[in-house]
Design a protein around this motif. Structure first.
Motif, PDB file in Angstrom:
ATOM      1  N   HIS A 162       0.865  -1.272   0.021  1.00  0.00           N
ATOM      2  CA  HIS A 162       0.026  -0.019   0.139  1.00  0.00           C
ATOM      3  C   HIS A 162       0.540   1.260  -0.015  1.00  0.00           C
ATOM      4  O   HIS A 162       0.299   2.344   0.254  1.00  0.00           O
ATOM      5  CB  HIS A 162      -0.939   0.023   1.135  1.00  0.00           C
ATOM      6  CG  HIS A 162      -1.847  -1.197   1.293  1.00  0.00           C
ATOM      7  ND1 HIS A 162      -2.000  -1.947   2.160  1.00  0.00           N
ATOM      8  CD2 HIS A 162      -2.584  -1.734   0.039  1.00  0.00           C
ATOM      9  CE1 HIS A 162      -2.941  -2.810   2.004  1.00  0.00           C
ATOM     10  NE2 HIS A 162      -3.372  -2.875   0.780  1.00  0.00           N
ATOM     11  N   ARG A 163       2.100   1.101   0.092  1.00  0.00           N
ATOM     12  CA  ARG A 163       3.131   2.202  -0.221  1.00  0.00           C
ATOM     13  C   ARG A 163       2.989   3.208   0.949  1.00  0.00           C
ATOM     14  O   ARG A 163       3.109   4.292   0.940  1.00  0.00           O
ATOM     15  CB  ARG A 163       2.813   2.981  -1.811  1.00  0.00           C
ATOM     16  CG  ARG A 163       2.839   2.062  -3.009  1.00  0.00           C
ATOM     17  CD  ARG A 163       2.113   2.508  -3.958  1.00  0.00           C
ATOM     18  NE  ARG A 163       2.241   1.879  -5.376  1.00  0.00           N
ATOM     19  CZ  ARG A 163       1.449   0.652  -5.337  1.00  0.00           C
ATOM     20  NH1 ARG A 163       0.760   0.335  -4.566  1.00  0.00           N
ATOM     21  NH2 ARG A 163       1.840   0.244  -6.508  1.00  0.00           N
ATOM     22  N   LEU A 164       2.867   2.550   2.144  1.00  0.00           N
ATOM     23  CA  LEU A 164       2.809   3.218   3.274  1.00  0.00           C
ATOM     24  C   LEU A 164       4.262   3.715   3.839  1.00  0.00           C
ATOM     25  O   LEU A 164       5.220   2.797   3.766  1.00  0.00           O
ATOM     26  CB  LEU A 164       1.956   2.648   4.438  1.00  0.00           C
ATOM     27  CG  LEU A 164       0.595   2.355   4.039  1.00  0.00           C
ATOM     28  CD1 LEU A 164      -0.351   1.437   4.998  1.00  0.00           C
ATOM     29  CD2 LEU A 164      -0.191   3.690   4.015  1.00  0.00           C
ATOM     30  N   THR A 165       4.532   4.749   4.454  1.00  0.00           N
ATOM     31  CA  THR A 165       5.749   5.223   4.478  1.00  0.00           C
ATOM     32  C   THR A 165       6.412   4.893   6.047  1.00  0.00           C
ATOM     33  O   THR A 165       7.559   5.204   6.128  1.00  0.00           O
ATOM     34  CB  THR A 165       5.859   6.980   4.344  1.00  0.00           C
ATOM     35  OG1 THR A 165       5.046   7.268   5.109  1.00  0.00           O
ATOM     36  CG2 THR A 165       5.579   7.142   3.109  1.00  0.00           C
ATOM     37  N   ALA A 166       5.582   4.060   6.704  1.00  0.00           N
ATOM     38  CA  ALA A 166       6.193   3.235   7.739  1.00  0.00           C
ATOM     39  C   ALA A 166       6.632   1.766   7.265  1.00  0.00           C
ATOM     40  O   ALA A 166       7.075   0.985   8.133  1.00  0.00           O
ATOM     41  CB  ALA A 166       5.379   3.363   8.807  1.00  0.00           C
ATOM     42  N   ALA A 167       6.425   1.537   6.022  1.00  0.00           N
ATOM     43  CA  ALA A 167       6.627   0.237   5.590  1.00  0.00           C
ATOM     44  C   ALA A 167       8.126  -0.191   5.654  1.00  0.00           C
ATOM     45  O   ALA A 167       9.083   0.632   5.099  1.00  0.00           O
ATOM     46  CB  ALA A 167       6.250  -0.177   4.007  1.00  0.00           C
ATOM     47  N   SER A 168       8.541  -1.474   6.168  1.00  0.00           N
ATOM     48  CA  SER A 168       9.763  -1.962   6.012  1.00  0.00           C
ATOM     49  C   SER A 168       9.793  -3.224   5.047  1.00  0.00           C
ATOM     50  O   SER A 168       9.102  -3.461   4.401  1.00  0.00           O
ATOM     51  CB  SER A 168       9.861  -2.623   7.542  1.00  0.00           C
ATOM     52  OG  SER A 168       9.201  -3.571   7.696  1.00  0.00           O
ATOM     53  N   ILE A 169      10.871  -3.573   4.774  1.00  0.00           N
ATOM     54  CA  ILE A 169      11.437  -4.923   4.095  1.00  0.00           C
ATOM     55  C   ILE A 169      11.843  -5.718   4.952  1.00  0.00           C
ATOM     56  O   ILE A 169      12.741  -5.650   5.765  1.00  0.00           O
ATOM     57  CB  ILE A 169      12.317  -4.604   3.023  1.00  0.00           C
ATOM     58  CG1 ILE A 169      11.907  -3.338   2.024  1.00  0.00           C
ATOM     59  CG2 ILE A 169      12.784  -5.660   2.305  1.00  0.00           C
ATOM     60  CD1 ILE A 169      13.251  -2.809   1.294  1.00  0.00           C
ATOM     61  N   GLY A 170      11.078  -6.997   5.097  1.00  0.00           N
ATOM     62  CA  GLY A 170      11.472  -7.920   5.888  1.00  0.00           C
ATOM     63  C   GLY A 170      12.498  -8.958   5.136  1.00  0.00           C
ATOM     64  O   GLY A 170      12.389  -9.195   4.044  1.00  0.00           O
ATOM     65  N   VAL A 171      13.370  -9.447   6.168  1.00  0.00           N
ATOM     66  CA  VAL A 171      14.471 -10.117   5.578  1.00  0.00           C
ATOM     67  C   VAL A 171      14.789 -11.334   6.354  1.00  0.00           C
ATOM     68  O   VAL A 171      14.623 -11.445   7.583  1.00  0.00           O
ATOM     69  CB  VAL A 171      15.788  -9.506   5.586  1.00  0.00           C
ATOM     70  CG1 VAL A 171      17.024  -9.893   4.775  1.00  0.00           C
ATOM     71  CG2 VAL A 171      15.459  -8.016   4.926  1.00  0.00           C
ATOM     72  N   THR A 172      15.048 -12.565   5.805  1.00  0.00           N
ATOM     73  CA  THR A 172      15.079 -13.981   6.737  1.00  0.00           C
ATOM     74  C   THR A 172      16.417 -13.921   7.407  1.00  0.00           C
ATOM     75  O   THR A 172      17.549 -13.306   6.892  1.00  0.00           O
ATOM     76  CB  THR A 172      15.201 -14.898   5.577  1.00  0.00           C
ATOM     77  OG1 THR A 172      16.081 -14.663   4.382  1.00  0.00           O
ATOM     78  CG2 THR A 172      13.753 -15.460   4.802  1.00  0.00           C
ATOM     79  N   ASP A 173      16.324 -14.567   8.723  1.00  0.00           N
ATOM     80  CA  ASP A 173      17.265 -14.811   9.590  1.00  0.00           C
ATOM     81  C   ASP A 173      17.976 -15.888   9.034  1.00  0.00           C
ATOM     82  O   ASP A 173      17.708 -16.438   7.994  1.00  0.00           O
ATOM     83  CB  ASP A 173      17.060 -14.615  10.759  1.00  0.00           C
ATOM     84  CG  ASP A 173      16.262 -15.713  11.214  1.00  0.00           C
ATOM     85  OD1 ASP A 173      15.799 -16.753  10.500  1.00  0.00           O
ATOM     86  OD2 ASP A 173      15.739 -15.989  12.416  1.00  0.00           O
ATOM     87  N   ALA A 174      19.007 -16.448   9.788  1.00  0.00           N
ATOM     88  CA  ALA A 174      19.826 -17.926   9.388  1.00  0.00           C
ATOM     89  C   ALA A 174      18.712 -18.998   9.301  1.00  0.00           C
ATOM     90  O   ALA A 174      19.238 -19.920   8.808  1.00  0.00           O
ATOM     91  CB  ALA A 174      20.911 -17.892  10.475  1.00  0.00           C
ATOM     92  N   ASP A 175      17.562 -18.918   9.727  1.00  0.00           N
ATOM     93  CA  ASP A 175      16.657 -20.157   9.871  1.00  0.00           C
ATOM     94  C   ASP A 175      15.687 -19.942   8.898  1.00  0.00           C
ATOM     95  O   ASP A 175      14.781 -20.761   8.925  1.00  0.00           O
ATOM     96  CB  ASP A 175      15.959 -20.215  11.031  1.00  0.00           C
ATOM     97  CG  ASP A 175      16.859 -20.123  12.480  1.00  0.00           C
ATOM     98  OD1 ASP A 175      17.766 -20.785  12.347  1.00  0.00           O
ATOM     99  OD2 ASP A 175      16.493 -19.934  13.631  1.00  0.00           O
ATOM    100  N   GLY A 188      10.327  -0.050   2.444  1.00  0.00           N
ATOM    101  CA  GLY A 188       9.191  -1.191   1.770  1.00  0.00           C
ATOM    102  C   GLY A 188       8.236  -0.461   0.994  1.00  0.00           C
ATOM    103  O   GLY A 188       7.567  -1.142  -0.004  1.00  0.00           O
ATOM    104  N   ALA A 189       7.966   0.869   1.188  1.00  0.00           N
ATOM    105  CA  ALA A 189       6.833   1.507   0.227  1.00  0.00           C
ATOM    106  C   ALA A 189       7.515   1.641  -1.227  1.00  0.00           C
ATOM    107  O   ALA A 189       7.004   1.722  -2.143  1.00  0.00           O
ATOM    108  CB  ALA A 189       6.526   2.857   0.856  1.00  0.00           C
TER     109      ALA A 189
END
Lengths: 573, 573
Positions: A162-175, A188-189
């Motif tokens: 939704h292009r919201l400006t508090a949006a992050s980009i999630g990234v996987t961890d070692a698991d 994220g936006a």
């Protein structure tokens, strides 16, 4: 090697690294690319923006705690240039594929969702419509089903879509769990505005990494570095045991723990959310207090947090999130804060921006301080894209404006991290003057931080804070460019050769802290020039006035460093 | 005489006019007071702001079209200093009471509503809680019941009570109907933040006005002025017949009529909302096409608009409102636009800000272009204080930010009036450089406007536009300070003595246009200094970039005057 990916044409080009970008990694490289290729005045959610991923320069070294990734763009939250820094193994995987940077540009048609897959075969752009509307966790689960569980994944949730400006980009961890986030600045936006739902990094058939300049030297340097990290009280003891949440008690004791929308510096329920409380709760329920976000890290500051029944609620449950979703909202219940943390991670929202936003909404009376259920419901609205959800999802500055709130703790539109600048003045100087708005990682001046001459400024005093911020901004830029975790700074500052030996044996040549700082100033100069061209002036380099006008309860600290003085904290002319 | 009214203590002090403010009226006086007494960086909705009313300097003269009032404050919409100018008899009544200015300051306790009554007995502060939540129309009706139907009334509606930054201040016309509005800059929110629901001006027992310096000369000068107004084609023919809405056809023909969020310069339904359409509809239904907003005005550009059954829907139904609530929303139905106009007036909302806001929301897909019922429902939400209503009630910039809209036609956070700056470049220069954000009344460069040397710039060409804006900004400031209606400018520019004779016979001494312009530059200097101290820099003096980058359909005009060139339009060094 640099990949340039057009979402519009679903094609990728592979090029060498141009001469001018040789020797740059991480933030140095993302800022150089954004500075060169993005017009500073473009609308950050429009076709002129780009999203750049770049592993730090040390990521291939195999050294502990060096696997961080930089994500760059023009921020739709602040309007400034932005580098958002994230852990996890994705940078290591990109580096194994020989990737110096991936530049995503030229948006897809609106409401078309794409997935980019980076592998030994190059970058493919694949359909991603089947992931539309899914949370970060479910998106990643499906992509791991599709591409195998060895891949690293970046994904946005509904907030980014939704292009919201508090949006992050999630990234996987070692698991393979997407609990790491390139959180700050609303990147994220930007990913959402490109139509890019996810990026899959698959290094399964990658050849061995290129040999370092001096393999034996590198092994020895890495060994020495690990020993130093293990011997240091922070990286060797406190962080493995408590994680970043070790900070709650000292920051609260120093009366600068943001509480109820930064109206107080101490939280009466701090003991319920501090390092001990978290540690004991995790141990009791069988979670992991010493989780590593990336392979090879000996600090292992992360964790997994379980509910009473032993099911995982969230992970990577850290100081900033706990304080801003907790104390700053008057919430002293770790289970509730953990649920908020998970919800933010799954919707793809910056926990820090949302914590502060909730505090602002609470001051406005939209919900009550301490009402965790209402807070969960409000964050859930972001996922539903209601008008109120959109307001909250745009962050604290917009929420404060919509609800007419007097106290909105932001700089350049970005919410402050979990240190009240009245009590921690050096951090306040960094908030005001960094090239990225209020951002502790741009030059954190935690209590105990020393200047190169050994002086340790009193965080409550105005003395030496400008100097300290100026120093820490260069150090942070250096670390962000190398892919080096900030928590390694204790041993490195005590003995620079720990770092320069790794660099020399990895890349050859001579490396000095002075040289690294000179490069950091160049990067900061590129960032500052971008911001100036975007319309920012020194008058924007300030905290909201109320931090200088209203004393912070209970100790009465005020921010008393003038904007003119703070200009000297900017490390470039 | 100046009244200084504390809402906190419910007391008023009466003082003489300090030496430094002698000879100043209207905008010159409100800006002088705000500049001297309001700290430029205060939160506009906090206790540091003030609201100042000041009749223009000519209001007591009895001359036609000279009864305008200035309302000043720091704007919560733009963050700049603000003067909002309004017609109706209130200024004349204040002047008859000998009032040069009323300064409202020191807010009441939150959620306490007050009414100030200005009369020969001074200013009383009375309870107003019985009016809380009422619309402007009902508030005024009750106050006229309470205080008699001779009073003039200022009132805010729910929008001002909720401190929304598109909130206006409704003001009664000569019939006691609150269809006039101090619309721009969100000054209704400042009134709301003071806890002031309404101001009643009662001159029923006022003594005769003080004698002018030369009563016979004034009579003669007024006569000559009236004759000139009647003889001029605009003030004598077009305005009385069509009102301001005469502009729809020429502005549409010149391809600069804001249509569908400023995406087109011509509206295919313009004939349904133009001067003829409005005139014929009013005549057919028995409304008034030649209504005067203030006693004594011979221009009579206002109107009353009836529905098919002959009931009044709205009045003061003017060009800006009709185009921005109509064409800019793709709505070509005058009845629907009239309902929107009434709803804005009753809620206490700036029709211009709301028209542009609706257009922005339509671009976002919140509602469809042309959907009048949805537009009415959306504006009604402002009164209900829903989250979406709050977003809309904060104006176009906030709405654009919340919904992620690329095209948001604002300058310094204020919505543009109904002239696309790509087609009307001089007006664009004024939008960019005025001390008050996008405001046509700050220096309107309508087609046909001439420079002092007689040059009439082509509105589509960049030639002479900076010069024209610079000139018109001084002229507008002069008119705003004198209380003079802008529609008298034709005759006055043709023969300055029409104005200077009235001034000389009213006040004595010698008056010249040069002297008036010098005073205007002083006022503009005060305003500019305020804005600079508030943090605005020349870099803020620009239009959104898309006006220079995207040509306006159908004729392809682009805004091609650079920010650097535009700096020369600012009439002060």
């Amino acid at each position: 090697m640099i990949y340039r990916v057009s979402l519009a044409s679903r094609t990728a080009k592979r090029t060498g690294r141009p001469e001018k970008w040789v020797g740059l990694g991480g933030r140095a490289l993302t800022s150089a690319i954004i500075g060169a290729e993005v017009s500073p005045r473009v609308w950050p959610l429009g076709p002129g923006n780009k999203l750049v991923l770049a592993p730090g320069l040390l990521v291939n070294s195999g050294a502990s705690s060096t696997g961080r990734l930089s994500v760059g763009a023009k921020s739709p939250l602040t309007g400034t240039i932005k580098e958002s820094n994230v852990g996890g193994p994705s940078a290591q995987q990109l580096a194994r594929l020989g990737v110096d940077a991936v530049i995503f540009e030229e948006p897809a048609e609106r409401d078309q969702w794409l997935v980019a897959r980076v592998s030994t075969e190059g970058v493919e752009v694949l359909p991603g419509d089947h992931l539309a509307g899914l949370g970060v966790y479910e998106s990643v689960a499906r992509l791991r089903d599709q591409f195998g569980d060895k891949v690293a994944v970046f994904a946005i949730g509904p907030a980014g879509e939704h292009r919201l400006t508090a949006a992050s980009i999630g990234v996987t961890d070692a698991d393979g769990v997407p609990a790491r986030h390139a959180g700050r600045g609303g990147l994220g936006a930007v990913m959402g505005s490109l139509g890019l739902k996810a990026i899959v990094v698959d290094m399964t058939s990658a050849p061995a990494a290129a040999s370092p300049a001096d393999p034996e030297g590198l092994k020895a340097a890495n060994r020495r570095f690990v020993e130093a990290l293990r011997a240091h009280p922070v990286s060797g003891q406190s962080m493995p045991k408590y994680g970043t949440n070790a900070l709650v008690s000292p920051i609260n004791a120093l009366a600068g723990l943001p509480t109820r929308n930064f109206s107080q510096g101490q939280f009466e329920l701090a003991e319920q959310i501090n390092g001990d409380a978290l540690h004991d709760c995790i141990v009791e329920r069988g979670g992991d207090t010493t989780h590593r976000c990336m392979p090879g890290c000996v600090i292992r500051c992360s964790n997994t947090y379980l509910d009473e029944a032993g099911r995982e609620v969230t992970r990577g449950f850290e100081y900033e999130s706990i304080v801003l979703l907790g104390a700053d909202c008057g919430i002293g219940d770790l289970d509730a804060v953990a649920q908020l943390n998970y919800l933010c991670d799954d919707l793809g929202l910056d926990t820090m921006e949302i914590g502060v936003t909730l505090g602002v909404a609470m001051e406005a009376g939209v919900l009550a301080f301490g009402d965790a259920q209402a807070a969960l419901a409000l964050v859930a609205e972001v996922g539903q894209d209601t008008p109120l959800g959109r307001v909250v999802g745009q962050g604290a500055a917009v929420t404060g404006r919509v609800f007419g709130v007097a106290h909105v703790p932001v700089v350049k539109g970005q919410a402050m991290p979990a240190y009240d600048p009245r009590a921690f003045k050096g951090i306040g100087v960094t908030y005001a003057t960094s090239t990225m708005g209020a951002d502790h990682t741009a030059g954190n001046c935690l209590p105990g931080s020393a200047l190169p001459d050994g002086t340790i400024p009193d965080p409550h005093s105005r003395e030496h804070q400008v100097e300290l911020s100026r120093y820490m901004q260069q150090l942070a830029t250096t670390f962000d460019s190398l892919g080096l975790c900030w928590f390694t700074r204790g041993p490195i500052l005590a003995d620079n050769s720990l770092l320069t030996d790794i660099l020399a044996s990895q890349w050859g040549g001579e490396w000095t802290m002075d040289g690294l700082f000179a490069q950091a100033r160049q990067t900061l100069g590129v960032e500052l020039a971008f911001n100036r061209a975007a319309g920012f002036t020194p008058d924007d380099d300030r905290l909201p006035d109320y931090f200088s006008e209203e004393a912070l309860a209970p100790e009465g600290h005020e921010f008393d460093i003038s904007p003119e003085e703070m200009q000297h904290a900017i490390p470039v002319p």
